[in-house]
Design a protein around this motif. Structure first.
Motif, PDB file in Angstrom:
ATOM      1  N   LEU A 122      -8.127  10.896 -17.745  1.00 12.92           N
ATOM      2  CA  LEU A 122      -7.910  10.968 -16.303  1.00 12.92           C
ATOM      3  C   LEU A 122      -8.079   9.597 -15.660  1.00 12.92           C
ATOM      4  O   LEU A 122      -7.294   9.209 -14.779  1.00 12.92           O
ATOM      5  CB  LEU A 122      -8.885  11.974 -15.684  1.00 12.92           C
ATOM      6  CG  LEU A 122      -8.734  12.245 -14.184  1.00 12.92           C
ATOM      7  CD1 LEU A 122      -7.313  12.663 -13.840  1.00 12.92           C
ATOM      8  CD2 LEU A 122      -9.726  13.321 -13.744  1.00 12.92           C
ATOM      9  N   ILE A 123      -9.075   8.846 -16.087  1.00 15.58           N
ATOM     10  CA  ILE A 123      -9.281   7.501 -15.539  1.00 15.58           C
ATOM     11  C   ILE A 123      -8.081   6.612 -15.843  1.00 15.58           C
ATOM     12  O   ILE A 123      -7.580   5.890 -14.967  1.00 15.58           O
ATOM     13  CB  ILE A 123     -10.573   6.885 -16.113  1.00 15.58           C
ATOM     14  CG1 ILE A 123     -11.799   7.637 -15.594  1.00 15.58           C
ATOM     15  CG2 ILE A 123     -10.676   5.400 -15.748  1.00 15.58           C
ATOM     16  CD1 ILE A 123     -13.091   7.270 -16.303  1.00 15.58           C
ATOM     17  N   ALA A 124      -7.592   6.679 -17.093  1.00 17.99           N
ATOM     18  CA  ALA A 124      -6.452   5.837 -17.482  1.00 17.99           C
ATOM     19  C   ALA A 124      -5.216   6.160 -16.652  1.00 17.99           C
ATOM     20  O   ALA A 124      -4.509   5.252 -16.177  1.00 17.99           O
ATOM     21  CB  ALA A 124      -6.155   6.031 -18.972  1.00 17.99           C
ATOM     22  N   PHE A 125      -4.959   7.437 -16.437  1.00 23.27           N
ATOM     23  CA  PHE A 125      -3.766   7.814 -15.681  1.00 23.27           C
ATOM     24  C   PHE A 125      -3.941   7.566 -14.184  1.00 23.27           C
ATOM     25  O   PHE A 125      -2.959   7.362 -13.468  1.00 23.27           O
ATOM     26  CB  PHE A 125      -3.400   9.269 -15.963  1.00 23.27           C
ATOM     27  CG  PHE A 125      -2.954   9.508 -17.378  1.00 23.27           C
ATOM     28  CD1 PHE A 125      -1.983   8.691 -17.954  1.00 23.27           C
ATOM     29  CD2 PHE A 125      -3.508  10.519 -18.144  1.00 23.27           C
ATOM     30  CE1 PHE A 125      -1.570   8.886 -19.264  1.00 23.27           C
ATOM     31  CE2 PHE A 125      -3.100  10.730 -19.451  1.00 23.27           C
ATOM     32  CZ  PHE A 125      -2.127   9.905 -20.019  1.00 23.27           C
ATOM     33  N   ARG A 126      -5.186   7.562 -13.698  1.00 21.27           N
ATOM     34  CA  ARG A 126      -5.415   7.171 -12.306  1.00 21.27           C
ATOM     35  C   ARG A 126      -5.106   5.694 -12.110  1.00 21.27           C
ATOM     36  O   ARG A 126      -4.566   5.292 -11.069  1.00 21.27           O
ATOM     37  CB  ARG A 126      -6.865   7.457 -11.919  1.00 21.27           C
ATOM     38  CG  ARG A 126      -7.154   8.910 -11.649  1.00 21.27           C
ATOM     39  CD  ARG A 126      -6.600   9.349 -10.318  1.00 21.27           C
ATOM     40  NE  ARG A 126      -7.445   8.916  -9.221  1.00 21.27           N
ATOM     41  CZ  ARG A 126      -7.098   8.969  -7.935  1.00 21.27           C
ATOM     42  NH1 ARG A 126      -5.903   9.393  -7.586  1.00 21.27           N
ATOM     43  NH2 ARG A 126      -7.930   8.570  -6.994  1.00 21.27           N
ATOM     44  N   LEU A 127      -5.440   4.876 -13.100  1.00 20.60           N
ATOM     45  CA  LEU A 127      -5.067   3.459 -13.040  1.00 20.60           C
ATOM     46  C   LEU A 127      -3.555   3.312 -12.960  1.00 20.60           C
ATOM     47  O   LEU A 127      -3.028   2.494 -12.192  1.00 20.60           O
ATOM     48  CB  LEU A 127      -5.611   2.723 -14.267  1.00 20.60           C
ATOM     49  CG  LEU A 127      -7.131   2.552 -14.352  1.00 20.60           C
ATOM     50  CD1 LEU A 127      -7.534   2.076 -15.748  1.00 20.60           C
ATOM     51  CD2 LEU A 127      -7.631   1.558 -13.315  1.00 20.60           C
ATOM     52  N   LEU A 128      -2.835   4.116 -13.745  1.00 17.28           N
ATOM     53  CA  LEU A 128      -1.375   4.070 -13.729  1.00 17.28           C
ATOM     54  C   LEU A 128      -0.833   4.547 -12.384  1.00 17.28           C
ATOM     55  O   LEU A 128       0.144   3.983 -11.856  1.00 17.28           O
ATOM     56  CB  LEU A 128      -0.822   4.924 -14.866  1.00 17.28           C
ATOM     57  CG  LEU A 128       0.700   4.903 -15.054  1.00 17.28           C
ATOM     58  CD1 LEU A 128       1.187   3.485 -15.359  1.00 17.28           C
ATOM     59  CD2 LEU A 128       1.114   5.863 -16.158  1.00 17.28           C
ATOM     60  N   GLN A 129      -1.450   5.576 -11.815  1.00 19.14           N
ATOM     61  CA  GLN A 129      -1.055   6.040 -10.484  1.00 19.14           C
ATOM     62  C   GLN A 129      -1.160   4.918  -9.456  1.00 19.14           C
ATOM     63  O   GLN A 129      -0.271   4.731  -8.622  1.00 19.14           O
ATOM     64  CB  GLN A 129      -1.962   7.191 -10.054  1.00 19.14           C
ATOM     65  CG  GLN A 129      -1.335   8.553 -10.062  1.00 19.14           C
ATOM     66  CD  GLN A 129      -2.187   9.557  -9.325  1.00 19.14           C
ATOM     67  OE1 GLN A 129      -3.406   9.415  -9.205  1.00 19.14           O
ATOM     68  NE2 GLN A 129      -1.569  10.586  -8.803  1.00 19.14           N
ATOM     69  N   GLY A 130      -2.272   4.191  -9.513  1.00 20.58           N
ATOM     70  CA  GLY A 130      -2.459   3.084  -8.578  1.00 20.58           C
ATOM     71  C   GLY A 130      -1.401   2.016  -8.729  1.00 20.58           C
ATOM     72  O   GLY A 130      -0.933   1.438  -7.741  1.00 20.58           O
ATOM     73  N   ALA A 131      -1.004   1.748  -9.978  1.00 30.44           N
ATOM     74  CA  ALA A 131       0.060   0.763 -10.215  1.00 30.44           C
ATOM     75  C   ALA A 131       1.373   1.238  -9.597  1.00 30.44           C
ATOM     76  O   ALA A 131       2.119   0.449  -9.001  1.00 30.44           O
ATOM     77  CB  ALA A 131       0.222   0.528 -11.712  1.00 30.44           C
ATOM     78  N   GLY A 132       1.663   2.537  -9.732  1.00 32.05           N
ATOM     79  CA  GLY A 132       2.877   3.070  -9.107  1.00 32.05           C
ATOM     80  C   GLY A 132       2.845   2.922  -7.601  1.00 32.05           C
ATOM     81  O   GLY A 132       3.843   2.535  -6.977  1.00 32.05           O
ATOM     82  N   SER A 133       1.701   3.198  -6.989  1.00 34.60           N
ATOM     83  CA  SER A 133       1.577   3.044  -5.538  1.00 34.60           C
ATOM     84  C   SER A 133       1.738   1.596  -5.108  1.00 34.60           C
ATOM     85  O   SER A 133       2.319   1.308  -4.060  1.00 34.60           O
ATOM     86  CB  SER A 133       0.212   3.561  -5.069  1.00 34.60           C
ATOM     87  OG  SER A 133       0.174   4.957  -5.084  1.00 34.60           O
ATOM     88  N   ALA A 134       1.220   0.659  -5.915  1.00 36.49           N
ATOM     89  CA  ALA A 134       1.323  -0.758  -5.568  1.00 36.49           C
ATOM     90  C   ALA A 134       2.771  -1.222  -5.559  1.00 36.49           C
ATOM     91  O   ALA A 134       3.133  -2.145  -4.819  1.00 36.49           O
ATOM     92  CB  ALA A 134       0.508  -1.591  -6.554  1.00 36.49           C
ATOM     93  N   LEU A 135       3.616  -0.606  -6.379  1.00 38.18           N
ATOM     94  CA  LEU A 135       5.041  -0.918  -6.347  1.00 38.18           C
ATOM     95  C   LEU A 135       5.746  -0.198  -5.208  1.00 38.18           C
ATOM     96  O   LEU A 135       6.630  -0.755  -4.553  1.00 38.18           O
ATOM     97  CB  LEU A 135       5.694  -0.514  -7.678  1.00 38.18           C
ATOM     98  CG  LEU A 135       5.270  -1.280  -8.922  1.00 38.18           C
ATOM     99  CD1 LEU A 135       5.934  -0.682 -10.156  1.00 38.18           C
ATOM    100  CD2 LEU A 135       5.624  -2.753  -8.804  1.00 38.18           C
ATOM    101  N   LEU A 136       5.325   1.035  -4.956  1.00 35.11           N
ATOM    102  CA  LEU A 136       6.022   1.888  -3.993  1.00 35.11           C
ATOM    103  C   LEU A 136       5.727   1.530  -2.538  1.00 35.11           C
ATOM    104  O   LEU A 136       6.646   1.333  -1.733  1.00 35.11           O
ATOM    105  CB  LEU A 136       5.609   3.341  -4.272  1.00 35.11           C
ATOM    106  CG  LEU A 136       6.034   4.414  -3.272  1.00 35.11           C
ATOM    107  CD1 LEU A 136       7.548   4.563  -3.271  1.00 35.11           C
ATOM    108  CD2 LEU A 136       5.366   5.749  -3.613  1.00 35.11           C
ATOM    109  N   ILE A 137       4.460   1.446  -2.191  1.00 33.01           N
ATOM    110  CA  ILE A 137       4.065   1.376  -0.781  1.00 33.01           C
ATOM    111  C   ILE A 137       4.573   0.121  -0.056  1.00 33.01           C
ATOM    112  O   ILE A 137       5.018   0.219   1.096  1.00 33.01           O
ATOM    113  CB  ILE A 137       2.533   1.497  -0.647  1.00 33.01           C
ATOM    114  CG1 ILE A 137       2.069   2.857  -1.176  1.00 33.01           C
ATOM    115  CG2 ILE A 137       2.110   1.321   0.796  1.00 33.01           C
ATOM    116  CD1 ILE A 137       2.762   4.033  -0.534  1.00 33.01           C
TER     117      ILE A 137
END
Length: 492
Positions: A122-137
């Motif tokens: 879960l921690i690893a995929f939360r890091l990936l989620q944050g990376a997606g947001s950094a590209l998206l937002i």
């Protein structure tokens, strides 16, 4: 509660109205706005929706306190570090392309989070989620700037601000609804899985309604800025070396490695600053431009925004653990409990400019002082293991209003002094600082709460209330420092 995202100055070619789309795309501006605002809303929800689910995640996955902190903070780590890089990738590769890339990563990562079988996953995929947001937002404001003009742009930015204002409250309430519903026995998982169908629909719609990125030739248009990969590595390393020991140190009894790691973080951050200065002197494009930090008042703004976001994130995290773990509230009741704070934060942020001129100069120190008093009030009202009564909600309203008064005028006044050519760098700096403030709040106040709770023996309403009271005093101390910084500006 809400933060800005880095925007880039629109060039003449990028300031066309929404109707000028490439062939094959839907030219209705309302649909374009709906798509980009919905993505902003979804990513903002994810910051707060998980907070309410934290105690359930801890129970069902058997997560330690440190693991739970990393689940909450992991998203923020990559989001904060990659935010400016995400904005620059949009400039270089095209805002449509990077928006779609970020949305796809965020959606896939949300699915992986919802299917995780352990805390590490879960921690690893939360890091990936944050990376997606950094590209998206970062692409959201850029797409609005480049596809709306005049009154249409004003309305679009109004919709953007409204989403920021309600996102925090909606995230906490929706998180409570989903966890309490326990759909098909899935517990906390829907707080992540809800993003999947929404993300898929937005991907399909975005391919249709977002304007195609114009082909660019070398030397055409405004000069592209480099990505500053060495600076990114140094900043990411410094943040990681600081965060990990803050989160894990308390659980491990503060071993030698935790202190060495935090010392190394200081060294790495100093190297980052030195490298950024050298890059700027050489005519490069540093991740954080040193000249922006030298703008009058910017240093104070960085401190205040860090303080606001740290207090906000720390307050939400420790209070969630107390009212669900200590008082036994359901996730839904917890989400509704936080709603007044989030709603008031948004309302004050949207209206403070219309308040009497005589009160404007005192808004920032007054906001921090109100936060400090309200934080202590929350701790005292809950100190006997009770529910606090109606005065507790008055204290929640005070925290929401105080934090908003500390944040919104600070941000507005800091950016109003920035030259147009520095606007993107200043916005990126303050956005990154806001995210790092949230990270510091979860790590520091979470460690303080968990350490105090464990020192009291078996968890319960009284021991949890004692831990909360200690954190309330610490939160008030940080807010008091913000009030002092506000007085500096007031005297000037």
């Amino acid at each position: 509660m809400t933060t800005t995202t880095p925007s880039t100055a629109a060039d003449p070619a990028g300031s066309r109205p929404a109707s000028s789309k490439a062939p094959g795309t839907d030219n209705r501006p309302g649909r374009l706005l709906a798509v980009v605002i919905a993505a902003q809303f979804m990513a903002l929800l994810d910051v707060f929706i998980v907070n309410v689910a934290a105690p359930t995640i801890r129970t069902e996955l058997g997560a330690s306190g440190a693991g739970l902190q990393l689940v909450i903070a992991g998203y923020t780590i990559t989001y904060a570090v990659l935010l400016i890089t995400g904005a620059r990738l949009g400039d270089r590769l095209g805002h449509r392309r990077v928006y779609l890339m970020g949305l796809a990563i965020f959606t896939v990562a949300s699915l992986a989070c919802g299917l995780s079988q352990g805390t590490g996953e879960l921690i690893a995929f939360r890091l990936l989620q944050g990376a997606g947001s950094a590209l998206l937002i970062p692409q959201v404001l850029s797409l609005i700037q480049r596809n709306f003009t005049g009154e249409a742009r004003t309305k679009a930015l109004g919709a953007y601000s409204a989403v920021l204002a309600v996102g925090a409250a909606a995230g906490q309430v929706l998180g409570g609804v989903l966890v309490s519903a326990d759909l098909f026995g899935t517990g906390w998982r829907p707080v992540f899985l809800v993003n999947v169908p929404v993300g898929v629909v937005l991907l399909v719609m975005a391919r249709r309604v977002l304007p195609r990125d114009a082909a660019r030739r070398p030397g055409q248009g405004r000069r592209e800025r480099g990505l500053d990969l060495p600076g990114l590595v140094l900043l990411g390393g410094a943040v990681s070396l600081l965060t990990v020991p803050l989160v894990l140190g308390q659980q491990e009894g503060w071993p030698l490695w935790s202190w060495l790691s935090m010392g190394s973080a200081v060294v790495l951050f100093a190297l980052f600053c030195a490298y950024e200065s050298r890059l700027a002197r050489g005519g490069g494009a540093p991740l954080i431009a040193p000249r922006v930090l030298r703008i009058p008042g910017m240093g104070l703004a960085v401190f205040r925004i860090t303080a606001v976001m740290a207090v906000n994130a720390g307050f939400l995290f420790v209070l969630t653990l107390h009212i669900q773990g200590g008082l036994g509230y359901s996730a839904l009741r917890a989400g509704l409990t936080f709603a007044p704070t989030a709603v008031v934060f948004g309302a004050v942020g949207l209206t403070w400019r219309h308040w009497p001129a005589a009160a404007q100069r005192a808004l920032i120190p007054g906001g921090f002082a109100l936060t400090a008093v309200s934080a202590v009030a929350v701790g005292l009202l809950l100190r006997d293991g009770g529910e606090g009564g109606p005065w507790l909600y008055a204290a929640f309203v005070g925290i929401g209003a105080g934090l908003s008064l500390g944040f919104s005028p600070t941000l507005t006044r800091a950016l109003s002094t920035v030259r147009p050519e520095d606007a993107a760098d200043a916005s990126g700096l303050l956005s990154t600082v806001a995210q790092l403030g949230q990270l510091i709040g979860v790590a520091c106040y979470g460690a303080l709460f968990l350490n105090r709770l464990e020192s009291q023996g078996a968890p319960g309403a009284y021991s949890s209330a004692d831990a909360l009271l200690v954190c309330a005093y610490a939160l008030a101390a940080a807010a008091a420092l913000g009030a002092v910084s506000g007085l500096v500006r007031l005297r000037r």
